[in-house]
Design a protein around this motif. Structure first.
Motif, PDB file in Angstrom:
ATOM      1  N   ALA A  85     199.536 -12.325  65.109  1.00 43.85           N
ATOM      2  CA  ALA A  85     198.735 -13.439  64.540  1.00 43.85           C
ATOM      3  C   ALA A  85     199.265 -13.554  63.011  1.00 43.85           C
ATOM      4  O   ALA A  85     198.276 -13.551  62.133  1.00 43.85           O
ATOM      5  N   ASN A 118     200.529 -15.022  59.195  1.00 43.86           N
ATOM      6  CA  ASN A 118     200.050 -16.329  58.618  1.00 43.86           C
ATOM      7  C   ASN A 118     198.979 -17.066  59.043  1.00 43.86           C
ATOM      8  O   ASN A 118     198.566 -18.134  58.946  1.00 43.86           O
ATOM      9  N   CYS A 119     197.963 -16.098  59.616  1.00 41.45           N
ATOM     10  CA  CYS A 119     196.628 -16.597  60.055  1.00 41.45           C
ATOM     11  C   CYS A 119     195.429 -16.059  59.325  1.00 41.45           C
ATOM     12  O   CYS A 119     195.329 -14.926  58.818  1.00 41.45           O
ATOM     13  N   SER A 177     190.985 -16.316  59.334  1.00 33.96           N
ATOM     14  CA  SER A 177     189.659 -16.550  59.913  1.00 33.96           C
ATOM     15  C   SER A 177     188.340 -16.948  59.148  1.00 33.96           C
ATOM     16  O   SER A 177     188.306 -16.376  58.079  1.00 33.96           O
ATOM     17  N   LEU A 219     189.928 -19.778  63.615  1.00 34.71           N
ATOM     18  CA  LEU A 219     191.071 -19.213  63.569  1.00 34.71           C
ATOM     19  C   LEU A 219     192.171 -20.271  63.026  1.00 34.71           C
ATOM     20  O   LEU A 219     192.523 -21.159  63.869  1.00 34.71           O
ATOM     21  N   THR A 220     192.786 -20.113  61.986  1.00 33.14           N
ATOM     22  CA  THR A 220     193.629 -21.200  61.308  1.00 33.14           C
ATOM     23  C   THR A 220     195.074 -20.590  61.171  1.00 33.14           C
ATOM     24  O   THR A 220     195.016 -19.428  60.563  1.00 33.14           O
ATOM     25  N   ASN A 221     196.253 -21.122  61.441  1.00 37.07           N
ATOM     26  CA  ASN A 221     197.494 -20.673  61.032  1.00 37.07           C
ATOM     27  C   ASN A 221     198.000 -21.639  59.986  1.00 37.07           C
ATOM     28  O   ASN A 221     197.911 -22.945  60.189  1.00 37.07           O
ATOM     29  N   ARG A 237     194.638 -24.796  65.165  1.00 39.59           N
ATOM     30  CA  ARG A 237     193.474 -24.240  65.070  1.00 39.59           C
ATOM     31  C   ARG A 237     193.110 -23.670  66.367  1.00 39.59           C
ATOM     32  O   ARG A 237     193.165 -24.212  67.257  1.00 39.59           O
TER      33      ARG A 237
END
Length: 525
Positions: free
Chosen positions: A314, A316-317, A319, A328-330, A336
């Motif tokens: 995961a 470059n993510c 939370s 949860l965002t990249n 998302r």
């Protein structure tokens, strides 16, 4: 008829005299009994019991309505406890506790308790200033630890752990001199939060500004060396008038390249999560060699907590824990993923070896999310354990088989993630009722650090939950004076010295390893 009237009159007069003599003798006996302290205590207790059993309309005495209060000092010295009175051990006398109907009561339970706590804090500070040798465990000092190591009684792991425990108990408090391009700001801005990076050579700070709002800065710890203890503050004039709920270091372009901030919404302005590049701070990078990083801001309403993921599955993510949701965002793609929960998520941490996100909720539930599972399914919860109060901090140990969590009831528990319902041990002494207080776990040194709501910093042995040190705050106990701390065995980088940093009010203190502990204890490392 006249004779009968005279007889009746004589009888009535004799009865009156007998009644007067009876009441006079009873009053004399009452005075004699009141002069006896034992009778006075029991009589007061009887009146207090009777007063509390009757309704307010039947109780006319203020003594019966006053609460029963006694100081801990009075209780320890076996002084009789009198309902409605407070015993002052310094003046060696009782003082009456007024009901306080006019809101001007000079003696209250809270006031008495605060005064006793302040007296205890000052005594502990005096003991700290005396720099006396402290014994963390009975039978263990520098000589005995070294001798047992030479005889082969202690293995290398136990020797290093006990050496750190002994050095932690002997740490000395020194005030750190902070240099800045704007010295006037240092004299007016108070510390709200500090957070050290992975290598412990930088310290991110959130300062409250007098005019309102917050200001961010980075302190370079490379100059933190004895005997001067001098550091430099780098600022970038980045202000916000919104509350900072959570902070963590983020590794976007390289390790600890950004700072992730969760800001609460204000009026019509929604909350957001901001990635602030560390290179934006004035003089924090070498002139012209480090280009400013990417500044990102994401509209995320009501974020309580945040965490950056270092797992390659995961990449470059990050939370954010929201009200009954987890987002949860990249950062690179903007993708998302939303997970629904039954309670507000107040604490988060990613695992490194496995793609799991551990979450602590207001309801007391702690659960893990498998990042490989879709958020729409039902199988994304990997494990579930429960506390009796709102969880304020979760920390996963390096082997990712154990988890430490703290809650708003002052409980700190070590959980076995393989059994999910097994509490390995509890760390006693922590104080918390409603505050959002973090935990600091340092496995290399084998210690656990936490600041309580009572403004005391406590250090436990991670191995057996033994309380090693209780450090009082240099300032009086209050909600605004709860210290923020950072511990590292290498403050200032790889060549730095071990110690604890404490930020409170406008001051920064360094608790460095003391000279009382011989340097040859480090030979075992």
């Amino acid at each position: 008829m006249g004779e009968r009237t005279a007889v009746v009159s004589d009888v009535l007069s004799s009865l009156t005299e007998m009644s007067r003599s009876f009441w006079h003798s009873k009053r004399r006996r009452g005075r004699n009994r009141q002069q006896n302290p034992a009778f006075r205590q029991s009589n007061s207790n009887e009146r207090y019991t009777a007063g509390t059993s009757r309704g307010p309309q039947d109780s006319g005495h203020h003594d019966a309505q006053a609460p029963s209060t006694s100081s801990s000092t009075a209780a320890e010295s076996s002084v009789p406890e009198l309902p409605g009175f407070y015993f002052d051990p310094e003046k060696n006398r009782y003082f009456r506790l007024l009901p306080g109907h006019n809101n001007c009561n000079p003696l209250t339970k809270e006031g008495i308790r605060h005064r006793e706590m302040e007296s205890r804090r000052l005594q502990l500070l005096q003991q700290e200033d005396k720099q006396e040798k402290k014994i963390t465990r009975m039978g263990f000092n520098a000589s005995s630890i070294l001798r047992k190591n030479q005889l082969g009684i202690l293995n290398i792991t136990s020797y290093c752990r006990l050496s750190h425990e002994l050095r932690v108990s002997c740490m000395e408090r020194k005030k750190v001199e902070i240099q800045s391009a704007d010295p006037s700001a240092l004299a007016s801005d108070r510390f709200n939060f500090i957070l050290a990076d992975t290598s412990s050579d930088r310290l991110f700070t959130v300062n409250d500004v007098q005019i309102g709002g917050s200001k961010y800065g980075i302190i370079n710890l490379q100059g933190l060396k004895a005997p001067t203890f001098r550091v430099h503050m780098h600022e970038n004039l980045y202000f916000t008038n919104r509350k900072v709920n959570s902070v963590c270091w983020a590794s976007l372009s390289h390790l600890d390249s950004h700072i992730l901030l969760c800001l609460m919404g204000l009026a019509e302005t929604p909350g957001c999560a901001t990635l602030l590049p560390a290179s934006l701070f004035v003089s924090n990078h070498q002139a012209g060699t480090d280009q400013p990083g990417m500044l990102c801001s994401f509209r995320i309403p009501g974020a309580w907590s945040c965490a950056w993921c270092l797992n390659t599955q995961a990449d470059n993510c990050f939370s954010t824990g929201l009200s009954r949701r987890i987002l949860l965002t990249n950062v690179v793609t903007g993708h998302r993923q939303l997970y629904g929960t039954n309670s507000d998520v107040l604490a988060q941490q990613f695992a490194v070896k496995t793609p799991l996100l551990f979450n602590g909720c207001r309801s007391g539930e702690i659960f893990a999310i498998d990042l490989r599972s879709p958020s729409q399914g039902t199988g994304w919860k990997g494990m579930r354990i429960f506390h009796d109060s709102a969880v304020t901090s979760v920390r996963v140990l390096k082997e990712e088989q154990y988890l430490i969590a703290s809650d708003m009831a002052g409980k700190i528990k070590l959980w076995d993630l393989r059994a999910t319902k097994c509490v390995v041990r509890q760390y006693e002494g922590h104080v918390n009722e409603y505050a959002y207080l973090p935990l600091h776990v340092h496995e290399e040194e084998g210690i656990l650090v936490a600041v309580g709501q009572d403004c005391y910093t406590r250090i436990w042995s991670l191995h057996d939950a033994h309380l090693l040190r209780t450090i009082p705050s240099p300032y009086p106990t209050s909600k605004a004076n709860i210290p923020s701390v950072a511990f590292s065995s290498r403050l200032g980088g790889p060549q730095g010295a071990p110690g604890l940093l404490m930020a409170v009010q406008k001051d920064l203190y360094c608790f460095s390893y003391s000279s009382f502990c011989p340097g040859h204890l480090e030979e075992g490392r």
